[in-house]
Scaffold this motif. Structure first.
Motif, PDB file in Angstrom:
ATOM      1  N   LYS A 237     -15.775  26.984  31.462  1.00 34.79           N
ATOM      2  CA  LYS A 237     -15.637  28.045  32.470  1.00 34.79           C
ATOM      3  C   LYS A 237     -15.816  29.429  31.833  1.00 34.79           C
ATOM      4  CE  LYS A 237     -11.668  26.643  34.323  1.00 34.79           C
ATOM      5  NZ  LYS A 237     -10.525  26.589  35.266  1.00 34.79           N
ATOM      6  N   LYS A 238     -15.300  29.561  30.623  1.00 34.70           N
ATOM      7  CA  LYS A 238     -15.444  30.843  29.921  1.00 34.70           C
ATOM      8  C   LYS A 238     -16.918  31.165  29.682  1.00 34.70           C
ATOM      9  CE  LYS A 238     -14.551  33.099  25.487  1.00 34.70           C
ATOM     10  NZ  LYS A 238     -14.014  32.953  24.133  1.00 34.70           N
ATOM     11  N   ARG A 241     -18.564  32.113  33.024  1.00 39.95           N
ATOM     12  CA  ARG A 241     -18.130  33.446  33.482  1.00 39.95           C
ATOM     13  C   ARG A 241     -18.798  34.548  32.663  1.00 39.95           C
ATOM     14  NH1 ARG A 241     -12.543  31.431  33.402  1.00 39.95           N
ATOM     15  NH2 ARG A 241     -11.915  30.797  35.494  1.00 39.95           N
ATOM     16  N   LYS A 246     -19.855  32.156  38.685  1.00 41.34           N
ATOM     17  CA  LYS A 246     -18.553  31.615  39.042  1.00 41.34           C
ATOM     18  C   LYS A 246     -18.550  30.105  38.797  1.00 41.34           C
ATOM     19  CE  LYS A 246     -15.290  31.430  42.903  1.00 41.34           C
ATOM     20  NZ  LYS A 246     -15.069  31.777  44.333  1.00 41.34           N
TER      21      LYS A 246
END
Length: 797
Positions: A237-238, A241, A246
């Motif tokens: 997710k990092k 992002r 998203k």
């Protein structure tokens, strides 16, 4: 293109600080446009733990907490969130923190109770959209640790301007190759293992077929079954992002991760939604529709390249997939596609349907067709790891046009001459090898260089020169002025005269304006132009659809716009080209000079009561311009030009040719142009025609030492007599006449109707002696005789 420094460090060792790396990237051609230091708004934001929990004495919805933040004393904090309890690990903004939006944390009183900080939600930290409750962290979180460090928000993201010829740099591995080549380091490619099960992929699962082999050169895929679609791990997710995206779910996030890692778009299909167990790359039939992943229904009418099953379109190839085959939480088996679609096709389709994406951006620039298997394996391995899926044995790979390597000869002496630097042979070889290029020695001065498949921009020796120079470093090449014998050229006559005209007009007190060479079709109607004009087939706008045949319309627009802005002392000029149709459809271009006056001079100490500009004001500018341009033999005659006020305009003639017209703008034209406050005066001269009449030499005469004699005459004439023509005739009556000037025109009570009184001053001088009285009288009598005979004029009594 965004590049995460933390992510980049996985592929190449970077010891340099941010400033050094920025300079390096820019110098090797990957210009840094911006640097985003993430987490800069999270200073004084730490992890805390609630060690005391109670109700606020004055408010039922507020809690009064003691929070341990790793300091000697816990902080007393008032909180209004509903989702915390004793022992929770929380995110605390201490006093002095400045959160996104310039929200400063200060000591405060809430309902009479002091609060020394704030517990934070995702919204308050600018990290998400959940503002209903504060962030609750796992029990493993360390009290007192900076939250940005804990959450991996201490990254630095570079925004790079990647030129269209370098699509290989639209990825972290691509930039890693560049950095490694510059510093002479190794690229650390991803380490992964594809663990396949015994079950093999075959046509019973799904078949693939390329019908349009011109637009799709390669289409490959793997099947992964028993996947669990869920939220991605924090590291993934990092990464997503940091690229401004998203997170969605583990499979979609992996495809996006690979996109920015390898610069290769991928697409995952839910196998349950592929009808007929086949995937076909074909042209869309007119009227076919698809709801793309952005939720928009799109109708395909131009033969767009699509990926389809037996009954429906599943994706617009290389641009975006469809809702009807997307991966959801219920998906159990996926078909993972990696393909190569031709750039020109994707560019055309994206423009036709008005849809651009990260995938289309890359396909438009050209991808590495040879890298398809590696990308497919890397993505499949990650999906199996993060979803618990099983990779079926084998790959479906349709490869219609194989990539052919090229060899480029590089002559070292020519490279050195081009660089202006005696660069060592070994240094050239090292640079090319570090860039991933294959080299063979052809002879002592020539190398055969083979670019890798991801460097489609390298096709000739000059391309290799650029590669060597940018990695060697522009700063390492000394400045040397070339030694050339240059013969100065002659200035073009037309350009010289244009410059001269501009200088003259500026010196006489006019201000230059520069307008577009295009006008609207309305301009042709307003000015009543009947001659053919040059109409532009693809104009920028309707207001710029005709190449202007005159400068008048543009200057009238300048007058209108300035008057509307309460600018009332307007003295403009423009020297530019006008256009009309010429031979073979080409434009015939000529230079024109235009002058414009409107309003009145601004007040000054010497001009306390300024008068409005009139016909004679413009006449003065025109005559002074002609004088300075070396034109003296001309006549002024009454103009019949419909753009001008009848009786207040004149043509400038040399022989039988009209070189220009000036005067007051016709009221109908002024009204059509929206000029209402003041009268406007325009002059337009054909500079190209004037060039053949200009005097190239300046004649000087000795100053006459004998005195002048002045005689003033007041002559009564018919109102339609042209005074200018009369003055020209007077000048020719005697060699004693040095100058004739008009200084007054009167019409009023004491003058008969239909008549005007014209006052002129005549300067007489003899070059070789003093004028005698009889010579003066004789000359005056000749003048009066001429006026009587030719102009029916009489001395005013």
């Amino acid at each position: 293109m965004l590049i995460s420094l933390d992510w980049l460090k996985q592929y190449v060792d970077i010891k340099e600080d941010i400033k050094q790396l920025e300079n390096t990237l820019t110098m090797i051609g990957q210009e840094v446009e911006a640097i985003d230091i993430q987490g800069k708004d999270l200073e004084n934001v730490v992890i805390g733990q609630v060690i005391e929990y109670g109700k606020h004495p004055e408010a039922d919805k507020l809690t009064l907490l003691k929070v341990n933040v790793g300091e000697e004393e816990p902080l007393q904090i008032v909180c209004g969130a509903p989702n915390h309890k004793l022992g929770d690990k929380v995110v605390v903004a201490k006093i002095g923190a400045v959160l996104p939006g310039d929200f400063k944390i200060k000591k405060s009183k809430i309902r009479g109770v002091e609060s020394f900080g704030m517990l934070c939600s995702e919204v308050e930290l600018g990290l998400g959209e959940d503002g209903d409750g504060i962030i609750i962290l796992p029990e493993t979180a360390t009290v007192g640790q900076e939250y940005r460090e804990y959450a991996g928000l201490d990254d630095v993201v570079f925004e790079l301007e990647i030129t269209p010829n370098r699509p290989d740099c639209l990825s972290h591995i691509g930039i890693a190759r560049e950095v490694a080549a510059y510093y002479g380091r190794k690229v650390k490619y991803p380490d992964y293992t594809v663990s396949e099960i015994i079950e093999s992929i075959n046509n019973n699962h799904v078949s693939t077929r390329i019908e349009d082999k011109e637009r799709c050169k390669r289409f490959a895929g793997r099947i992964i079954k028993n996947v669990t679609v869920q939220e991605s791990p924090e590291w993934l997710k990092k990464r997503v992002r940091s690229m401004g995206l998203k997170p969605v779910n583990n499979i979609v996030d992996i495809t996006n991760f690979i996109l920015f890692e390898y610069n290769q778009p991928l697409h995952a299909y839910d196998m349950e939604k592929i009808e007929g167990k086949q995937l076909v790359v074909r042209a869309a039939t007119p009227g076919e529709k698809i709801v793309t992943l952005d939720g928009m229904e799109r109708e395909l009418n131009n033969g767009e390249l699509v990926v389809a099953d037996e009954n429906k379109v599943l994706a617009i190839a290389g641009i975006m997939g469809g809702e009807n085959s997307k991966v959801t939480e219920d998906t159990k088996t996926i078909f993972l596609e990696v393909a190569y679609f031709t750039p020109e096709n994707i560019r055309r389709t994206s423009k036709n349907i008005g849809l651009a994406s990260d995938s289309s951006y890359r396909f438009e620039r050209g991808l590495d067709i040879e890298n398809v298997p590696e990308v497919l394996d890397r993505a499949a391995a990650l999906i199996a790891e993060l979803t618990g899926g099983e990779i079926l044995h084998g790959v479906m790979d349709k490869y219609t046009e194989k990539y052919e390597k090229i060899e480029i000869p590089l002559n070292i002496p020519r490279l050195r001459a081009f660089m202006g630097k005696d660069i060592p042979h070994d240094t050239v070889g090292t640079i090319l090898t570090n860039l991933g290029l294959g080299i063979k020695t052809l002879d002592q001065n020539t190398l055969l260089v083979t670019p890798p498949s991801y460097r489609g921009d390298l096709s000739r020796p000059e391309d290799l020169y650029e590669e060597v120079i940018r990695i060697y470093g522009f700063e390492n090449i000394e400045d040397k002025m070339p030694v050339e014998e240059i013969t100065p050229g002659k200035e073009d006559k037309g350009i010289a005269i244009v410059g001269r005209a501009k200088n003259v007009l500026a010196k006489v007190g006019l201000q230059e304006v520069i307008n577009y060479s295009f006008v609207s079709k309305e301009a042709i109607e307003v000015l009543g132009i009947t001659e053919p004009t040059m109409v532009i087939s693809n104009p920028i706008s309707e207001d710029m659809s005709v190449m202007r045949p005159t400068l008048r319309y543009s200057l009238l627009g300048n007058i209108r716009d300035n008057l509307n802005r309460n600018q009332n002392d307007l003295r403009f000029f423009e020297v530019s080209k006008v256009f009309k149709p010429g031979e073979e459809g080409l434009a015939e271009e000529t230079y024109r000079v235009a002058m414009a006056l409107a309003g009145k001079e601004d007040k000054t100490l010497w001009n306390p009561k300024p008068e409005a500009y009139d016909f004679f004001s413009l006449k003065g500018f025109v005559e002074k311009f002609l004088e300075y341009m070396g034109i003296s033999r001309y006549q002024l005659t009454r103009s019949e030009d419909k753009n001008f006020h009848p009786g207040r305009s004149a043509d400038i003639k040399i022989g039988k040719f009209v070189i220009g017209t000036f005067g007051e703008v016709h009221p109908d034209v002024a009204e059509a142009m929206g000029i209402k406050k003041e009268r406007a005066y325009i002059a337009e001269l054909d500079l190209t025609m004037m060039m053949q009449y200009m005097g190239n030499t300046v004649k000087y005469e000795r100053i006459v030492k004998y005195p002048e004699v002045t005689r003033d005459l007041a002559i009564v004439l018919d109102t339609d007599v042209l005074v200018g023509a009369m003055i020209d005739s007077i000048k020719k009556t005697s060699n004693f006449i040095e100058k004739v000037e008009l200084f007054d025109i009167y019409q009023g009570d004491k003058i008969e109707e239909g008549k005007k009184s014209v006052a002129i001053s005549i300067v007489l001088r003899k070059k070789d002696g003093t004028l005698e009285e009889n010579e003066i009288n004789t000359t005056v009598e000749k003048i009066l005789g001429l006026i009587k005979k030719s102009y029916n004029g009489e001395i005013r009594q």
